[in-house]
Design a protein around this motif. Structure first.
Motif, PDB file in Angstrom:
ATOM      1  N   ALA A   1      52.539 -27.166  -7.728  1.00 55.07           N
ATOM      2  CA  ALA A   1      53.630 -26.188  -7.709  1.00 55.07           C
ATOM      3  C   ALA A   1      53.461 -25.138  -8.817  1.00 55.07           C
ATOM      4  CB  ALA A   1      54.974 -26.898  -7.866  1.00 55.07           C
TER       5      ALA A   1
ATOM      6  N   ASP B   1      58.919 -19.824  -6.249  1.00 56.14           N
ATOM      7  CA  ASP B   1      59.533 -20.931  -5.511  1.00 56.14           C
ATOM      8  C   ASP B   1      60.736 -21.573  -6.200  1.00 56.14           C
ATOM      9  OD1 ASP B   1      57.582 -20.657  -3.575  1.00 56.14           O
ATOM     10  OD2 ASP B   1      56.198 -22.042  -4.573  1.00 56.14           O
TER      11      ASP B   1
ATOM     12  N   TYR C   1      61.358 -30.698  -1.141  1.00 51.50           N
ATOM     13  CA  TYR C   1      60.789 -29.350  -1.043  1.00 51.50           C
ATOM     14  C   TYR C   1      59.308 -29.410  -1.385  1.00 51.50           C
ATOM     15  CZ  TYR C   1      60.379 -24.304  -2.022  1.00 51.50           C
ATOM     16  OH  TYR C   1      60.004 -22.994  -2.037  1.00 51.50           O
ATOM     17  N   GLN C   2      58.494 -28.867  -0.521  1.00 51.71           N
ATOM     18  CA  GLN C   2      57.042 -28.820  -0.729  1.00 51.71           C
ATOM     19  C   GLN C   2      56.457 -30.178  -1.139  1.00 51.71           C
ATOM     20  OE1 GLN C   2      56.501 -25.588  -3.517  1.00 51.71           O
ATOM     21  NE2 GLN C   2      56.537 -24.077  -1.863  1.00 51.71           N
TER      22      GLN C   2
END
Ligand SMILES: C[S@@+](CC[C@H](N)C(=O)[O-])C[C@H]1O[C@@H](n2cnc3c(N)ncnc32)[C@H](O)[C@@H]1O
Length: 254
Positions: free
Chosen positions: A13, A20, A196-197
């Motif tokens: 990330a 994001d 998320y992700q």
């Protein structure tokens, strides 16, 4: 194994972090953290630790206010970017470790900070992390930070449903519309999870912040809101006659 998986996801990330993740330091966000840090820094309060420092937005601020700053994260990708940001700073020491193991900081920290980093979805890891943080903070020291707010997602949802009803939609359509705009498919509201992700994060109710800080031995627990900016939300412009959603700022004594 689970922790190293999470560290891996967080590392990935790092490259696109700004695009994001919600930025609590934008000028249009009302965030009590910086003022609180300013008040704490003094000749006797010399050592700070940024726990889950990420790409390190807070490190230059801490490096100015404290003699020694420990920058802690378990994600190599995050630490790499934080190191680049602090290339010219001589009083920042980087430590790659999980918050569940802060033995090397035991009793060394005057001010511990955790901004959106107490997000492990496993309560056993959360409990272990908080105990380690409690042990890192010296007697008379402080722990402060920000926890992502789950109740703010409910608030946003309420405003979205109400907006749709006011525009004449029936209740089921109004709810569908809110669920889509507030990304409900990414949340497990009962267990306080945000997915998320590939990463599960715990989003907090305010009672949980109080409960877990008290449970870990912190005292004088204070909570207040970080008022986010409507610009950080889809449909924010249309809702801007209402107060914006928030995250939870907390401060406690060791
Ligand atoms: C949402 S980011 C916030 C980063 C930074 N504090 C900020 O405000 O920009 C969460 C950070 O916490 C780190 N983190 C999450 N859980 C952790 C753990 N158990 N041990 C160490 N770091 C952790 C992640 O790697 C990531 O860098």
């Amino acid at each position: 194994m689970y922790m190293s998986d999470q560290a891996h996801h967080w590392s990935r990330a790092a490259a696109t972090y700004e695009a994001d993740y919600i930025d609590p330091y934008r000028p249009d966000v009302r965030n009590p953290l910086l003022k609180a840090l300013e008040k704490l820094a003094s000749a006797e309060v010399r050592t700070a630790a940024d726990l889950g420092c990420g790409i390190g937005p807070l490190l230059p601020v801490l490096a100015e206010q404290f003699a020694t700053v420990y920058a802690v994260d378990f994600a190599t990708g995050m630490l790499q970017r934080a190191r680049q940001r602090c290339a010219k700073l001589t009083n920042v020491e980087f430590v790659r470790t999980s918050l569940t193991d802060l033995r090397m900081l035991a009793g060394k920290v005057d001010v511990a900070v955790a901004v959106n980093s107490l997000v492990t979805p496993d309560l056993r890891d959360l409990e272990a992390s908080l105990r380690q943080i409690r042990a890192a903070v010296r007697p008379g020291g402080h722990f402060l930070g920000i926890a992502p707010a789950m109740d703010a997602v409910h608030y946003y949802t309420m405003l979205l449903v109400n907006r749709a009803l006011a525009s004449g939609q029936p209740i089921d359509k109004a709810r569908q519309n809110a669920a889509r705009h507030a990304d409900h498919d990414l949340y497990d509201f009962a267990f306080g999870l945000f997915r998320y992700q590939g990463l599960d994060q715990h989003f907090w109710q305010p009672f949980e912040v109080r409960y877990w800080l008290r449970h870990s031995g912190f005292r004088r627990i204070r909570l207040s809101k970080v008022h986010l900016s409507w610009k950080q939300f889809t449909c924010g412009e249309e809702l801007s006659d209402q107060p914006p959603p928030w995250d939870w700022f907390f401060q406690a004594d060791g």
